[in-house]
Design a protein around this motif. Structure first.
Motif, PDB file in Angstrom:
ATOM      1  N   VAL A   1       0.834  -1.203   0.000  1.00  0.00           N
ATOM      2  CA  VAL A   1       0.000   0.000   0.000  1.00  0.00           C
ATOM      3  C   VAL A   1       0.870   1.254   0.000  1.00  0.00           C
ATOM      4  O   VAL A   1       0.581   2.229  -0.707  1.00  0.00           O
ATOM      5  CB  VAL A   1      -0.948  -0.009   1.215  1.00  0.00           C
ATOM      6  N   PHE A   2       1.951   1.250   0.774  1.00  0.00           N
ATOM      7  CA  PHE A   2       2.868   2.396   0.799  1.00  0.00           C
ATOM      8  C   PHE A   2       3.442   2.648  -0.594  1.00  0.00           C
ATOM      9  O   PHE A   2       3.494   3.788  -1.059  1.00  0.00           O
ATOM     10  CB  PHE A   2       4.004   2.118   1.793  1.00  0.00           C
ATOM     11  N   GLU A   3       3.869   1.594  -1.257  1.00  0.00           N
ATOM     12  CA  GLU A   3       4.445   1.743  -2.593  1.00  0.00           C
ATOM     13  C   GLU A   3       3.417   2.261  -3.592  1.00  0.00           C
ATOM     14  O   GLU A   3       3.713   3.120  -4.433  1.00  0.00           O
ATOM     15  CB  GLU A   3       4.988   0.392  -3.068  1.00  0.00           C
ATOM     16  N   GLY A   4       2.180   1.758  -3.487  1.00  0.00           N
ATOM     17  CA  GLY A   4       1.130   2.246  -4.377  1.00  0.00           C
ATOM     18  C   GLY A   4       0.814   3.705  -4.142  1.00  0.00           C
ATOM     19  O   GLY A   4       0.673   4.485  -5.096  1.00  0.00           O
ATOM     20  N   ALA A   5       0.733   4.108  -2.873  1.00  0.00           N
ATOM     21  CA  ALA A   5       0.456   5.514  -2.552  1.00  0.00           C
ATOM     22  C   ALA A   5       1.621   6.410  -2.957  1.00  0.00           C
ATOM     23  O   ALA A   5       1.427   7.549  -3.367  1.00  0.00           O
ATOM     24  CB  ALA A   5       0.174   5.657  -1.051  1.00  0.00           C
TER      25      ALA A   5
END
Length: 628
Positions: free
Chosen positions: A77-81
């Motif tokens: 999720v961090f990478e996507g955001a």
């Protein structure tokens, strides 16, 4: 088995999973389909339904696996955001906002109703499944768009929808799960749980992002290897944000990771390219590891138990809800009907639904809510069935679907978004081409974007700006600014640095036209073109009016004779097979063009110019054996 033996077995198992993950990524690149498909197959192969070498016990029981999955979801999720750039959102059409709000709500409620009706689920499990299946996910959408080069506004819409929905679906599902497990379903409890977790996540994410940003900006983290330390610090920030928020309120970590990623991704960090590359590699390994592990724990009995009801849910999700919300969200925008159909056919689910569903299933079967094992099986089975079918059909056949719908256009890059560039873009887009404009004037740029054009801010003479706008994939580059020096430099860069097939430059000063042509640049003189257009209005008004309609009701296309069926054919014979109203206006051979008589025989390498109604010309090109 001794502790050392167990550790050795786990080490070998982890190494095998990572190896299978890398092989899956290589196969994905080779066969040009989403890697999720190969990851699922690899997981099934080593799980209980295959070789049986992987089980929950391999990770020290359900608590160990739950921790691994939770942390992995946070990193993903961090990478996507982090990749959710504000500028990219601005470039995306207004349809994106409707897709991630109204569209997401329709997907959630519609899926929940289908699960409740066809599978007899309780409302809490049905809503949980509906929330998870909102997420289309960049991990499966992005690989599709790499092999299906659709127009930028289509790609931007699908990618942004995937990134936003990945984050929001995870947070929403976590809130629903927490409310379900505490057995309090009133509206005020939902609001309280949502506020606690989202508020905590936002606060922790902002604080962690501010600390990481401050260190990278103002602290000398290491003159010898600053990029490496910047990468490690950013990764540590993601993990710290997740762990801190989750410690304060269980399930708040995902919101914190998403917040930190969004802020840092738009903060112009030092060594941002190195950080993105590093995070991408880490996420790829984590994604591969988690997806193989989760697929290995999937039992076929969970899928088969769904029966025809499960098939009906998949059909509702793919064939009813997705098209309905796409057509509703894209109404009034500059999407063609074919593009809207393609977007309806591209909504595969990926890692977030699988990871979070498995995480919830583990907790539903353990101390947190041990009374609902049937709900856990229904949750995992339904989510994985939708993932598997959508990835196989929508991911595996995306290229064929795009080709059938004719949504893979010619890519044209126009430098200069003034009157000339804008008018050209309008005509080309009306024919279905993929047009990207580069404009450095903020006011003009905002006007282009507000009207639905794909426009990038920057100087067209900057190599990096051209590369980021996609010049390496462009068939045509048009330098259409009001400055001849800029146009000439753009043309030279496109030809020498990027080997673009066709480069066209606008010459504002007629005296510069010959200088452009001496350098081998295809040149259009603004003065001569205007005079020619005025002359046409005076002497050939009907032709002038028809030419103004090119790209709307009428079209002119030139194709090369390479197909054996056309070589040796007479014009009269070819013309009789073309759709009604399409004429062969010119035949070009050895650099000379003429209006052909009926008995002219076509030769290999000839160029023929077709003229007629837009759809009829497209059909004629297909009959001549040339892909549109």
């Amino acid at each position: 088995m001794t502790g050392a033996e167990a550790t050795g077995d786990l080490l070998v198992l982890v190494a095998a999973i990572v190896g299978l993950g890398v092989i899956s990524q290589l196969l994905s690149a080779r066969f040009r389909v989403p890697s999720v498909l190969f990851l699922i197959l690899a997981g099934v192969a080593i799980g209980p339904e295959g070789l049986g070498v992987l089980s929950v016990a391999s990770f020290g029981g359900s608590s160990g696996l739950s921790t691994i999955v939770g942390l992995s979801v946070a990193i993903i999720v961090f990478e996507g955001a982090f990749h959710l750039k504000i500028d990219k959102i601005r470039e995306a059409p207004a349809a994106v906002f409707r897709l991630v709000t109204v569209g997401a709500a329709i997907a959630l409620v519609g899926t929940a109703v289908a699960v409740r009706f066809f599978l007899g689920s309780t409302w809490d499990i049905a809503l949980l499944i509906g929330a998870l299946l909102v997420a289309t996910g960049p991990t499966v959408v992005t690989p599709i768009l790499k092999v299906v080069p659709v127009r930028d506004r289509v790609a931007a819409t699908l990618e942004t929808e995937g990134i936003v929905n990945d984050v929001t679906a995870a947070i929403l599902a976590i809130v629903l799960f927490k409310a379900m497990t505490v057995r309090e379903l009133s509206a005020d409890i939902y609001l309280q749980l949502f506020a606690e977790r989202l508020g905590t996540g936002l606060l922790v994410g902002v604080v962690v992002a501010a600390i990481v940003w401050g260190i990278l900006q103002y602290v000398d983290i290491s003159p010898d290897d600053a990029p490496r330390n910047a990468r490690l610090l950013t990764l540590a920030g993601a993990i710290v944000a997740f762990g801190t928020a989750d410690y304060v309120f269980s399930e708040a970590g995902v919101a914190a990771a998403a917040t930190a990623g969004l802020i840092l991704g738009n903060a112009n960090l030092p060594y941002e390219e190195e950080i993105e590359a590093f995070k991408g590699d880490i996420t790829l390994l984590v994604l591969s590891f988690v997806f193989i592990t989760l697929a290995a724990l999937l039992e076929f009995d969970q899928l088969f138990a769904l029966g025809l009801g499960g098939v009906a849910v998949v059909a509702i999700v793919m064939l009813v809800l997705r098209p309905f919300l796409v057509f509703l969200a894209t109404r009034g925008d500059r999407f063609t009907v074919r593009e809207r159909v393609f977007m309806s056919a591209v909504g595969p689910r990926g890692i977030i639904p699988a990871s979070v569903a498995t995480l919830f299933a583990i907790r539903l079967q353990t101390a947190e809510a041990p009374t609902n094992p049937a709900g856990a099986d229904l949750l995992v089975g339904t989510v994985f069935l939708v993932i598997f079918v959508t990835v196989v059909i929508e991911g595996g056949f995306a290229r064929q679907i795009a080709e059938k719908l004719e949504v893979i256009p010619m890519r044209v890059l126009i430098i200069g978004g003034g009157r000339v560039g804008r008018s050209l873009a309008e005509r080309l887009e009306a024919r279905g081409e993929n047009v990207v404009l580069i404009e450095n004037d903020r006011t003009a740029l905002e006007g282009l974007r507000n009207d639905g054009y794909s426009a990038r801010e920057g100087d067209g003479t900057d190599v990096e700006v051209l590369r980021e706008a996609g010049v390496e994939n462009a068939r045509i580059v048009v330098a259409a600014t009001g400055d001849d020096d800029v146009n000439l430099l753009v043309a030279q860069l496109a030809e020498s640095n990027f080997d673009v097939q066709t480069v066209i430059a606008r010459a504002n000063n007629p005296s510069n036209a010959s200088a452009f042509e001496d350098l081998g640049v295809e040149t259009i003189s603004a003065a001569e073109s205007t005079a020619w257009a005025i002359d046409n209005v005076i002497e050939r008004p009907a032709l002038s009016n028809w030419m103004s309609e090119l790209g709307r009701s009428g079209d002119v296309q030139e194709i090369e004779v390479t197909d054996g069926d056309l070589v040796g054919e007479r014009i009269v014979d070819v013309g009789s097979e073309l759709p009604n109203g399409v004429l062969i206006a010119l035949v070009s051979r050895n650099g000379e063009s003429e209006v052909p008589n009926p008995d002219v025989e076509l030769q290999h390498g000839d160029h023929i110019t077709l003229i007629g109604r837009t759809e009829a010309v497209r059909e004629a090109i297909e009959r001549c054996g040339v892909p549109v």
